[in-house]
Write a protein that holds these residues in place. Structure first.
Motif, PDB file in Angstrom:
ATOM      1  N   LEU A  60       6.462 -26.569 -11.129  1.00 30.36           N
ATOM      2  CA  LEU A  60       6.132 -27.924 -11.552  1.00 30.36           C
ATOM      3  C   LEU A  60       7.382 -28.803 -11.537  1.00 30.36           C
ATOM      4  CD1 LEU A  60       3.653 -28.876 -14.325  1.00 30.36           C
ATOM      5  CD2 LEU A  60       5.813 -30.098 -14.157  1.00 30.36           C
ATOM      6  N   SER A  63       5.394 -25.589  -4.778  1.00 33.25           N
ATOM      7  CA  SER A  63       4.434 -25.384  -5.860  1.00 33.25           C
ATOM      8  C   SER A  63       4.110 -23.920  -6.109  1.00 33.25           C
ATOM      9  CB  SER A  63       3.135 -26.142  -5.559  1.00 33.25           C
ATOM     10  OG  SER A  63       3.348 -27.527  -5.557  1.00 33.25           O
ATOM     11  N   TYR A 104      -2.813 -37.482 -18.225  1.00 33.67           N
ATOM     12  CA  TYR A 104      -1.557 -37.931 -17.627  1.00 33.67           C
ATOM     13  C   TYR A 104      -1.225 -39.355 -18.053  1.00 33.67           C
ATOM     14  CZ  TYR A 104       1.733 -39.522 -14.020  1.00 33.67           C
ATOM     15  OH  TYR A 104       2.821 -40.075 -13.357  1.00 33.67           O
ATOM     16  N   ASN A 120      -1.281 -28.796 -16.732  1.00 37.03           N
ATOM     17  CA  ASN A 120      -1.358 -28.138 -15.429  1.00 37.03           C
ATOM     18  C   ASN A 120      -2.816 -27.917 -15.025  1.00 37.03           C
ATOM     19  OD1 ASN A 120      -0.833 -26.694 -13.097  1.00 37.03           O
ATOM     20  ND2 ASN A 120      -0.411 -24.783 -14.168  1.00 37.03           N
ATOM     21  N   THR A 121      -3.311 -28.790 -14.137  1.00 38.26           N
ATOM     22  CA  THR A 121      -4.691 -28.740 -13.645  1.00 38.26           C
ATOM     23  C   THR A 121      -4.659 -28.446 -12.146  1.00 38.26           C
ATOM     24  OG1 THR A 121      -5.361 -30.343 -15.331  1.00 38.26           O
ATOM     25  CG2 THR A 121      -6.829 -30.095 -13.461  1.00 38.26           C
ATOM     26  N   ALA A 163      -3.398 -23.682  -8.313  1.00 42.77           N
ATOM     27  CA  ALA A 163      -2.531 -24.365  -9.274  1.00 42.77           C
ATOM     28  C   ALA A 163      -1.093 -23.906  -9.100  1.00 42.77           C
ATOM     29  CB  ALA A 163      -3.003 -24.080 -10.699  1.00 42.77           C
ATOM     30  N   VAL A 164      -0.158 -24.760  -9.549  1.00 46.02           N
ATOM     31  CA  VAL A 164       1.242 -24.339  -9.555  1.00 46.02           C
ATOM     32  C   VAL A 164       1.385 -23.158 -10.496  1.00 46.02           C
ATOM     33  CG1 VAL A 164       2.108 -26.634  -8.958  1.00 46.02           C
ATOM     34  CG2 VAL A 164       1.911 -25.991 -11.355  1.00 46.02           C
ATOM     35  N   GLY A 195      -2.921 -31.850  -9.854  1.00 43.28           N
ATOM     36  CA  GLY A 195      -2.178 -31.073 -10.836  1.00 43.28           C
ATOM     37  C   GLY A 195      -2.260 -31.600 -12.247  1.00 43.28           C
ATOM     38  N   PHE A 196      -2.986 -32.710 -12.468  1.00 41.91           N
ATOM     39  CA  PHE A 196      -3.133 -33.293 -13.793  1.00 41.91           C
ATOM     40  C   PHE A 196      -4.602 -33.632 -14.033  1.00 41.91           C
ATOM     41  CE2 PHE A 196       1.259 -34.411 -12.589  1.00 41.91           C
ATOM     42  CZ  PHE A 196       1.937 -33.866 -13.663  1.00 41.91           C
ATOM     43  N   ASP A 204       4.138 -21.825 -12.234  1.00 44.81           N
ATOM     44  CA  ASP A 204       4.995 -21.759 -13.412  1.00 44.81           C
ATOM     45  C   ASP A 204       5.765 -23.065 -13.571  1.00 44.81           C
ATOM     46  OD1 ASP A 204       7.097 -21.659 -11.504  1.00 44.81           O
ATOM     47  OD2 ASP A 204       7.079 -19.464 -11.526  1.00 44.81           O
ATOM     48  N   ALA A 205       6.589 -23.105 -14.609  1.00 47.00           N
ATOM     49  CA  ALA A 205       7.332 -24.322 -14.930  1.00 47.00           C
ATOM     50  C   ALA A 205       8.316 -24.700 -13.828  1.00 47.00           C
ATOM     51  CB  ALA A 205       8.059 -24.150 -16.261  1.00 47.00           C
ATOM     52  N   ILE A 261       3.318 -27.610 -18.453  1.00 47.85           N
ATOM     53  CA  ILE A 261       2.801 -26.416 -17.799  1.00 47.85           C
ATOM     54  C   ILE A 261       1.725 -25.747 -18.655  1.00 47.85           C
ATOM     55  CG2 ILE A 261       4.447 -24.732 -18.685  1.00 47.85           C
ATOM     56  CD1 ILE A 261       3.176 -25.008 -15.052  1.00 47.85           C
TER      57      ILE A 261
END
Length: 378
Positions: free
Chosen positions: A254, A227, A107, A277-278, A247-248, A102-103, A250-251, A273
């Motif tokens: 996350l 997620s 990060y 957000n990766t 990917a996730v 996710g990053f 939305d906020a 986000i």
């Protein structure tokens, strides 16, 4: 290669800091035995959700049930890395930093709030280490690949091994000499990668710090559900990724997976986000479970540091005692690393999984670097 100098104000010390950093593209030629699965790469968000529901079904080992064999993957891949040295020159010791799912590599050096959330700033400017952050193979500015058959856990482990070898040989651009010592720092998936790397190459690291980590995999479904995964390429900033990268959404998603209640600036959630957000790949999800399933004979210094409210590795409470032998869930990592030297497990009170994004990040940064200074040196 892009060369630049950063000068920031780091809130922990209130001092003007500077470091010499270079963005570098590093080619690595690697080979791994990847798994083959009888799974269709999801194309729609509905198919992504179906994949997650199958993956997390209670009482079923979905990856094992759909595995059909193995296939050797060979290739030369481009990895995007950033090498940072103190102003007074290259250290004898480099920290090789692996980000989690996710990053990407930012990060470790988040520009939010004038780099006040930069782990690299502390490691380089205050403790005088060199650092190498990298976009894990398949992500960020590193080369992408097939999300099911190629970008799996073992291929990424081989990429980490290749980077380590190049650092020890002094063969990464702008290194003035080989690094005498390489220590490996991970977060979440990057910690699992670090664990697997040292399990397979037990003498290749001079010390490890596993952040946002435990060897208890029973809570992974909580992160998968929370997620609310969608196809990554439906998000504007991730549209260049192929199908099977997820990917996730939305906020809120996350927040559930990475941030504990009342432990973060709401503005950094918005920033994360939009900018951090990766995705992850379904190939990673199908091969991740084997990452920490084997005992590790690594005999070097080992630190585990995890937030009390970590969801994927502690189910939201790391202070739960898993047995009479261990006081906390991170303490139990010692059982998997019986030969490690000066094993230390730290639970960060009130913190969540995304330690670098929370108010307590300064404690985490100091703890890791003080441990390395004492047990490995600079």
């Amino acid at each position: 290669m892009k060369t630049f100098t950063t000068a920031t104000i780091f809130g922990l010390a209130g001092l003007s800091l500077a470091r010499q950093c270079q963005n570098i593209s590093v080619p690595v030629t690697i080979s791994s035995v990847n798994a083959e699965f009888n799974v269709k790469t999801p194309v729609t968000d509905i198919e992504v959700t179906d994949f997650v529901l199958n993956y997390t079904q209670l009482g079923k080992n979905f990856p094992a049930s759909v595995k059909t064999g193995t296939k050797t993957i060979n290739g030369t891949y481009k990895l995007a890395v950033t090498l940072c040295n103190p102003d007074d020159g290259q250290s004898d010791t480099v920290q090789l930093l692996s980000h989690g799912g996710g990053f990407d590599r930012t990060y470790w050096d988040i520009p939010f709030n004038s780099y006040n959330y930069s782990y690299v700033a502390v490691a380089v400017d205050q403790f005088h280490y060199s650092t190498l952050t990298w976009d894990r193979l398949g992500f960020g500015q590193s080369q992408h690949g097939d999300a099911l058959n190629e970008i799996q856990f073992q291929l990424e482990t081989e990429a980490l091994n290749a980077l380590t070898t190049l650092l020890r040989q002094g063969k990464i651009s702008n290194t003035s000499k080989p690094f005498a010592k390489v220590v490996h720092i991970g977060h979440s998936f990057g910690s699992a990668l670090t664990y697997a790397f040292t399990q397979q190459h037990p003498t290749a690291s001079n010390g490890i710090a596993l952040t946002g980590f435990s060897t208890n995999g029973s809570f992974a479904s909580l992160l998968a559900y929370g997620s609310n995964f969608i196809q990554a390429n439906t998000l504007p900033h991730l549209k260049h990724y192929p199908n099977g990268y997820i990917a996730v959404s939305d906020a809120s998603a996350l927040h559930i997976g990475f941030l504990a209640p009342n432990q973060f600036d709401p503005a950094i959630l918005t920033y994360a986000i939009q900018n951090l957000n990766t995705p992850i790949t379904i190939g990673e999800m199908l091969t991740f479970g084997s990452a920490v399933s084997q005992a590790n004979s690594f005999a070097g210094p080992t630190l585990v540091i995890t937030g009390e409210r970590d969801l994927p590795f502690c189910g939201g409470n790391c202070f739960v005692s898993p047995s009479a032998e261990f006081a906390t869930i991170p303490d139990a990592v010692k059982a998997a690393l019986p030969q490690s030297r000066n094993f230390t497990a730290v639970v960060v009170p009130d913190a969540g999984h995304g330690l670098n994004l929370e108010f307590g990040h300064g404690f985490t940064y100091r703890t890791v670097n003080e441990y390395l200074l004492e047990n490995v040196g600079v």
